[in-house]
Design a protein around this motif. Structure first.
Motif, PDB file in Angstrom:
ATOM      1  N   GLN A  67       0.810  -1.208   0.000  1.00 17.75           N
ATOM      2  CA  GLN A  67       0.000   0.000   0.000  1.00 17.75           C
ATOM      3  C   GLN A  67       0.851   1.269   0.000  1.00 17.75           C
ATOM      4  O   GLN A  67       0.413   2.294  -0.497  1.00 17.75           O
ATOM      5  CB  GLN A  67      -0.936  -0.009   1.214  1.00 17.75           C
ATOM      6  CG  GLN A  67      -1.936  -1.146   1.157  1.00 17.75           C
ATOM      7  CD  GLN A  67      -2.699  -1.342   2.457  1.00 17.75           C
ATOM      8  OE1 GLN A  67      -2.327  -0.807   3.510  1.00 17.75           O
ATOM      9  NE2 GLN A  67      -3.763  -2.119   2.398  1.00 17.75           N
ATOM     10  N   ARG A  68       2.056   1.162   0.542  1.00 17.23           N
ATOM     11  CA  ARG A  68       2.930   2.334   0.602  1.00 17.23           C
ATOM     12  C   ARG A  68       4.374   1.875   0.622  1.00 17.23           C
ATOM     13  O   ARG A  68       4.705   0.878   1.264  1.00 17.23           O
ATOM     14  CB  ARG A  68       2.628   3.133   1.863  1.00 17.23           C
ATOM     15  CG  ARG A  68       3.538   4.307   2.078  1.00 17.23           C
ATOM     16  CD  ARG A  68       2.777   5.552   2.277  1.00 17.23           C
ATOM     17  NE  ARG A  68       3.729   6.664   2.221  1.00 17.23           N
ATOM     18  CZ  ARG A  68       3.557   7.798   2.822  1.00 17.23           C
ATOM     19  NH1 ARG A  68       2.468   8.009   3.509  1.00 17.23           N
ATOM     20  NH2 ARG A  68       4.455   8.741   2.727  1.00 17.23           N
ATOM     21  N   VAL A  69       5.215   2.622  -0.062  1.00 23.53           N
ATOM     22  CA  VAL A  69       6.650   2.354  -0.105  1.00 23.53           C
ATOM     23  C   VAL A  69       7.372   3.646   0.262  1.00 23.53           C
ATOM     24  O   VAL A  69       7.087   4.699  -0.310  1.00 23.53           O
ATOM     25  CB  VAL A  69       7.097   1.881  -1.506  1.00 23.53           C
ATOM     26  CG1 VAL A  69       8.603   1.651  -1.547  1.00 23.53           C
ATOM     27  CG2 VAL A  69       6.346   0.630  -1.930  1.00 23.53           C
ATOM     28  N   ILE A  70       8.281   3.555   1.208  1.00 19.48           N
ATOM     29  CA  ILE A  70       9.121   4.696   1.573  1.00 19.48           C
ATOM     30  C   ILE A  70      10.566   4.235   1.432  1.00 19.48           C
ATOM     31  O   ILE A  70      10.959   3.229   2.027  1.00 19.48           O
ATOM     32  CB  ILE A  70       8.845   5.173   3.016  1.00 19.48           C
ATOM     33  CG1 ILE A  70       7.383   5.609   3.150  1.00 19.48           C
ATOM     34  CG2 ILE A  70       9.797   6.296   3.401  1.00 19.48           C
ATOM     35  CD1 ILE A  70       6.967   5.952   4.565  1.00 19.48           C
ATOM     36  N   THR A 100      -0.438  -5.120   3.780  1.00 19.57           N
ATOM     37  CA  THR A 100      -0.934  -6.320   4.453  1.00 19.57           C
ATOM     38  C   THR A 100      -0.271  -7.547   3.845  1.00 19.57           C
ATOM     39  O   THR A 100       0.239  -7.506   2.721  1.00 19.57           O
ATOM     40  CB  THR A 100      -2.468  -6.473   4.316  1.00 19.57           C
ATOM     41  OG1 THR A 100      -2.796  -6.567   2.927  1.00 19.57           O
ATOM     42  CG2 THR A 100      -3.213  -5.326   4.948  1.00 19.57           C
ATOM     43  N   ALA A 101      -0.302  -8.601   4.606  1.00 19.26           N
ATOM     44  CA  ALA A 101       0.052  -9.923   4.088  1.00 19.26           C
ATOM     45  C   ALA A 101      -1.203 -10.761   4.286  1.00 19.26           C
ATOM     46  O   ALA A 101      -1.920 -10.597   5.269  1.00 19.26           O
ATOM     47  CB  ALA A 101       1.224 -10.521   4.843  1.00 19.26           C
ATOM     48  N   GLU A 102      -1.466 -11.628   3.317  1.00 20.16           N
ATOM     49  CA  GLU A 102      -2.651 -12.462   3.434  1.00 20.16           C
ATOM     50  C   GLU A 102      -2.427 -13.810   2.799  1.00 20.16           C
ATOM     51  O   GLU A 102      -1.531 -13.982   1.967  1.00 20.16           O
ATOM     52  CB  GLU A 102      -3.868 -11.777   2.815  1.00 20.16           C
ATOM     53  CG  GLU A 102      -3.803 -11.629   1.315  1.00 20.16           C
ATOM     54  CD  GLU A 102      -5.095 -11.065   0.739  1.00 20.16           C
ATOM     55  OE1 GLU A 102      -6.186 -11.487   1.159  1.00 20.16           O
ATOM     56  OE2 GLU A 102      -4.989 -10.204  -0.140  1.00 20.16           O
ATOM     57  N   VAL A 158      -3.252  -9.777   7.705  1.00 17.53           N
ATOM     58  CA  VAL A 158      -2.679  -9.011   8.815  1.00 17.53           C
ATOM     59  C   VAL A 158      -1.966  -7.770   8.287  1.00 17.53           C
ATOM     60  O   VAL A 158      -1.298  -7.823   7.246  1.00 17.53           O
ATOM     61  CB  VAL A 158      -1.692  -9.863   9.654  1.00 17.53           C
ATOM     62  CG1 VAL A 158      -2.405 -10.991  10.362  1.00 17.53           C
ATOM     63  CG2 VAL A 158      -0.565 -10.409   8.805  1.00 17.53           C
ATOM     64  N   PRO A 159      -2.111  -6.651   9.002  1.00 15.40           N
ATOM     65  CA  PRO A 159      -1.300  -5.487   8.661  1.00 15.40           C
ATOM     66  C   PRO A 159       0.166  -5.878   8.771  1.00 15.40           C
ATOM     67  O   PRO A 159       0.553  -6.592   9.702  1.00 15.40           O
ATOM     68  CB  PRO A 159      -1.681  -4.450   9.722  1.00 15.40           C
ATOM     69  CG  PRO A 159      -2.997  -4.917  10.269  1.00 15.40           C
ATOM     70  CD  PRO A 159      -2.978  -6.419  10.153  1.00 15.40           C
ATOM     71  N   SER A 160       0.955  -5.430   7.822  1.00 13.93           N
ATOM     72  CA  SER A 160       2.360  -5.841   7.786  1.00 13.93           C
ATOM     73  C   SER A 160       3.246  -4.699   7.322  1.00 13.93           C
ATOM     74  O   SER A 160       2.819  -3.838   6.551  1.00 13.93           O
ATOM     75  CB  SER A 160       2.549  -7.020   6.824  1.00 13.93           C
ATOM     76  OG  SER A 160       1.765  -8.112   7.213  1.00 13.93           O
ATOM     77  N   ALA A 161       4.468  -4.752   7.782  1.00  9.60           N
ATOM     78  CA  ALA A 161       5.499  -3.826   7.319  1.00  9.60           C
ATOM     79  C   ALA A 161       6.776  -4.637   7.134  1.00  9.60           C
ATOM     80  O   ALA A 161       6.998  -5.650   7.814  1.00  9.60           O
ATOM     81  CB  ALA A 161       5.714  -2.707   8.334  1.00  9.60           C
ATOM     82  N   PHE A 162       7.582  -4.203   6.201  1.00 15.65           N
ATOM     83  CA  PHE A 162       8.826  -4.893   5.897  1.00 15.65           C
ATOM     84  C   PHE A 162       9.924  -3.854   5.736  1.00 15.65           C
ATOM     85  O   PHE A 162       9.727  -2.845   5.057  1.00 15.65           O
ATOM     86  CB  PHE A 162       8.702  -5.705   4.601  1.00 15.65           C
ATOM     87  CG  PHE A 162       7.557  -6.676   4.621  1.00 15.65           C
ATOM     88  CD1 PHE A 162       7.721  -7.955   5.129  1.00 15.65           C
ATOM     89  CD2 PHE A 162       6.309  -6.298   4.160  1.00 15.65           C
ATOM     90  CE1 PHE A 162       6.660  -8.845   5.169  1.00 15.65           C
ATOM     91  CE2 PHE A 162       5.236  -7.183   4.192  1.00 15.65           C
ATOM     92  CZ  PHE A 162       5.413  -8.458   4.699  1.00 15.65           C
ATOM     93  N   LEU A 163      11.050  -4.100   6.355  1.00 18.30           N
ATOM     94  CA  LEU A 163      12.234  -3.268   6.157  1.00 18.30           C
ATOM     95  C   LEU A 163      13.187  -4.066   5.283  1.00 18.30           C
ATOM     96  O   LEU A 163      13.536  -5.211   5.611  1.00 18.30           O
ATOM     97  CB  LEU A 163      12.911  -2.936   7.490  1.00 18.30           C
ATOM     98  CG  LEU A 163      14.255  -2.213   7.386  1.00 18.30           C
ATOM     99  CD1 LEU A 163      14.101  -0.875   6.658  1.00 18.30           C
ATOM    100  CD2 LEU A 163      14.869  -2.027   8.755  1.00 18.30           C
ATOM    101  N   CYS A 164      13.572  -3.480   4.172  1.00 15.90           N
ATOM    102  CA  CYS A 164      14.438  -4.174   3.216  1.00 15.90           C
ATOM    103  C   CYS A 164      15.652  -3.315   2.891  1.00 15.90           C
ATOM    104  O   CYS A 164      15.546  -2.092   2.769  1.00 15.90           O
ATOM    105  CB  CYS A 164      13.677  -4.451   1.922  1.00 15.90           C
ATOM    106  SG  CYS A 164      12.093  -5.254   2.168  1.00 15.90           S
TER     107      CYS A 164
END
Length: 135
Positions: free
Chosen positions: A63-66, A77-79, A96-102
């Motif tokens: 949904q968003r990339v920073i 989200t991940a589903e 589930v709401p999700s965030a990833f740091l890459c």
């Protein structure tokens, strides 16, 4: 860096384990939502293979990339549906709401950390196991 990370997410959503591994740097580190660190390439391959087998419709919905020069944050989200037998049942679906740091360098992902409430997924898995035992 952002382009590499988005390709990585695309390969995850395509369930392309070879494509994922092609984008994994030799110094890759994965940190799961429990804070456990993993670096072994075969373990990473086996983990993605099992993830796609047990959750055949798994995907990350971006949904968003920073992004900056230090890393890329993916928010959304991940589903998926817990279906180790391949049977997709609505009651076994989770989101589930999700965030990833890459972090990526040289066109490869070096660091991938997930932030999500995995207890929701584990609850679905436990419920499926209990219901299977009752049948």
């Amino acid at each position: 860096m952002k382009e590499t990370v988005l390709k990585f997410i695309d390969r995850i959503n395509a369930h392309d384990v070879d494509g994922i591994m092609a984008l994994v740097h030799s110094q890759y580190e994965y940190v799961n939502s429990s804070g456990e660190h993993f670096k072994d390439r075969q373990f990473i391959r086996d983990t993605w293979t099992a993830q796609f087998k047990n959750h055949p419709d798994y995907r990350i919905c971006v949904q968003r990339v920073i992004a900056d020069t230090e890393g890329v944050g993916i928010f959304g989200t991940a589903e998926g549906t817990y279906a180790p037998d391949g049977s997709l049942r609505e009651e076994d679906h989770w989101e589930v709401p999700s965030a990833f740091l890459c972090i990526a360098r040289e066109g490869k992902v070096t660091y991938f950390e997930s932030y999500a409430d995995a207890s929701i997924v584990f609850s679905v898995m436990k419920s499926r196991a209990i219901n299977s035992d009752a049948e």
